[in-house]
Structures are given as C-alpha cells and as structure tokens.
Design an enzyme around this catalytic site. Structure first.
Site, PDB file in Angstrom:
ATOM      1  N   SER A 206       0.838  -1.041   0.071  1.00 31.77           N
ATOM      2  CA  SER A 206      -0.079  -0.020   0.150  1.00 31.77           C
ATOM      3  C   SER A 206       0.916   1.315  -0.068  1.00 31.77           C
ATOM      4  CB  SER A 206      -1.121  -0.113   1.183  1.00 31.77           C
ATOM      5  OG  SER A 206      -1.496   1.412   1.603  1.00 31.77           O
ATOM      6  N   TYR A 219      -1.187  -0.284  10.249  1.00 29.62           N
ATOM      7  CA  TYR A 219      -0.924  -0.625   8.783  1.00 29.62           C
ATOM      8  C   TYR A 219       0.179  -0.161   8.097  1.00 29.62           C
ATOM      9  CZ  TYR A 219      -3.412  -1.153   4.108  1.00 29.62           C
ATOM     10  OH  TYR A 219      -3.740  -1.441   3.002  1.00 29.62           O
TER      11      TYR A 219
END
Length: 336
Positions: A206, A219
C-alpha cells in the site's frame, strides 16, 4: 615552499575546471531531464507500451488470497482470462462457491478450486496444513498474496483494540509470509516453486507501506514490512528463477477502501487487475496503475516534512469524520 606548491596546484586545478565548465542552463536542463523527464518517459513506457509477460510460463495454477472481493476477485478473473487455472482462498465458503461457479461459467476451459481460510486471529499450524494439503499437488505458478486489512478509519495506534492491532499483523504480514513459504516448498521433500525452479510471487502492499503515515502506523508498519520482505526475497530467489514482486496501489474502488465509484485516479478493481497482471515479472517494486505511480512519484519529490504534513492533515480529517459516525451509531443504538 609547501604552501607555495599547494597554491600552484590549486591554480592548475581551477584552470582545468574552467576548461570543462558546463554552462548553468545546460546543467539545470540535464538535472531536470534526469530527475523529471526520464522517469516520466520510463513510467509511460511501463504503464502504456510494455507488454505483459505470458504468465503460464510460471506454471499451470494461480493462487489468490482474499479472492472474493475487490482486487483479489478481479485478479482471479484476470488470471483465468490469461490462461491460468485459479485456486481461490478467502474466508467465507458460500462466497467462494459462488465465485468459483461464476468463473467456471465464464471460463469453461479453465479449472478452479477453493478453500475457506480465516486469516484473522493468526494463520496457525492447522490452517497452514489445510492449505498445503489443498494446493500441494498443484503446479502453482503464480501466488497473489492479496488478503489484508486496514483500519475502519484512521486513528492513533493506542486507540486500536488489541485484537485489531494483532489482526493487522496476522492478515497483512503473517498470511503473506506463510502462504509464500507453502508455495515455495523446498529442494528435496516438498514440491514447490523452488524444486521446479520457476514461479512468481506477487505481494500487495500500500502507499502507507512506502510513505510515512501518521494515524495509520499499524497498517503502515505491516505493509512496509511486506515491501522489505518482498525486496529481500526477490534478491534471494532470483538465482532460482523465481520472480518476487511487491505492488503498491493507492485507492481502488473497493469495499476495503470504502469507495464505490471509479475515476481517473481511483480505478475499478478490473482496471487495476489488468495493470497488475501486466507488471508481473518485471520490477521488484512497482505501482502498476499509472495515476498511482504518478502520485507516488510526486510525493517522493516533496520534502519529507511537507509530505508528512499533507498525509497527516488528510488522516486527521478522516479520523474526525470516523469518530463522528461512530458517535452517531452509538446514539442510534441507545435510542433503540
């Protein structure tokens, strides 16, 4: 004598530099060309002109985790479209059955299989054994480690529950590492990519894994770990003819991203999957969709403090909205 000799050497050096001096405008043009124009031209070629590789050269089967929604679902279809048999791995059996039937109807010449695995709570030994038994006899050529989770909305790390913090690691890191180990096998007793000396492993990271991301630290750390795992593994497995790649998308119109409509900068899952499949076998680290690659490049051009400030402001705004919605839901439940 020594200072005089040094001065003489300095004069000789200055005259030599003057003889090869480059005009400032030419120097600026060269730097701009190297830092700006060349990356843009290379990026244009990679995104629009470079052909995708024949994925069946890696093997007969593709294994896709997180296959029933979003990017994973689109990748499964794209792999079938490109001639691979596809094995689906996701959490809900009913959704897997429906997806397999849909793919079999659309691609009658391809084979499909599935297994229901819940990666949350940890990819323990019994789950790993079930997956290994299900795919052990298959000629797995491509593994797409796509399963993952993020925050419900951006927040401070200490605001996460223990279960949320642990699942960020389990679903993003542990699943990727152990699914990779299963398909690799070894050189003697367990058949896999290592003994066959071919294969491609594609890990989904990501933008948060490559950029400093306040209020998304858990994350960001998980996806950043995927980036370095992939780069190191790529160097490790290159002599064994196994391609390892980490793909870094930004927003895609998926349930995970909480975006319903696609746009120029937010592709649909099918559009992204096509770009992702085209990129397999080339760069070790890549953002396959052109608008995502351009945005990441622009962020990299900014001073770190400016980039962090932009991301922090965006995430604080998202947190504010998320807390407001959470409070409203809490009020609704009390009213009931």
């Amino acid at each position: 004598f020594l200072p005089r000799a040094i001065r003489a050497e300095r004069q000789i050096l200055l005259r030599a530099m003057d003889s090869v001096a480059v005009p400032l405008p030419a120097l600026v043009a060269a730097v701009v060309g190297y830092k700006v124009l060349l990356p843009l031209l290379v990026g244009f070629y990679k995104c629009f002109l470079r052909p995708g590789k024949k994925l069946t050269k890696y093997g007969e089967w593709a294994v896709v985790t997180g296959s029933t929604d979003g990017i994973g679902k689109a990748l499964a279809r794209e792999f079938a479209k490109r001639g691979l048999d596809v094995f689906l791995v996701s959490r809900i059996e009913a959704k897997l059955v429906a997806q397999q039937e849909e793919l079999a109807g659309e691609f009658p010449n391809r084979k499909f299989g599935h297994i229901a695995v819940d990666f949350s709570g940890g990819f323990d030994a019994s789950k790993r054994a079930a997956v290994a038994a299900a795919i052990g006899s298959l000629d797995v050529g491509v593994l797409a480690n796509n399963v993952g989770m993020s925050y419900r909305f951006t927040k401070y790390y200490h605001e996460l529950s223990d279960a949320e913090a642990m699942d960020l690691v389990a679903l993003n890191v542990e699943s990727t590492a152990m699914m990779t180990k299963i398909v690799l096998g070894d050189e003697t007793t367990t058949p896999g990519m290592v003994s066959r000396r071919r294969g491609a492993i594609v890990n989904t990271s990501s933008a948060a894994g490559t950029q400093i991301s306040p209020l998304l630290a858990g994350y960001s750390g998980a996806k950043g770990g995927i980036v370095m795992f992939s780069k190191s593994l790529a160097a490790e497995l290159k002599p064994k003819r196994i391609d390892v790649q980490v793909q870094t998308p930004l927003f895609v119109a998926t349930k995970l991203a909480k975006i319903k409509r696609a746009s120029l900068t937010v592709p649909s899952p099918s559009t992204y999957a096509k770009c992702a499949a085209n990129a397999i076998g080339y760069d070790v680290a890549v953002s396959p969709y052109w608008a995502h690659a351009l945005q990441l490049w622009l962020m990299d051009c900014l001073p770190t403090s400016v980039a962090v400030s932009i991301v922090a402001n965006m995430h604080h705004a998202i947190r504010k909205k998320g807390l407001k919605k959470e409070a409203e839901k809490g009020g609704d439940k009390k009213a009931q």
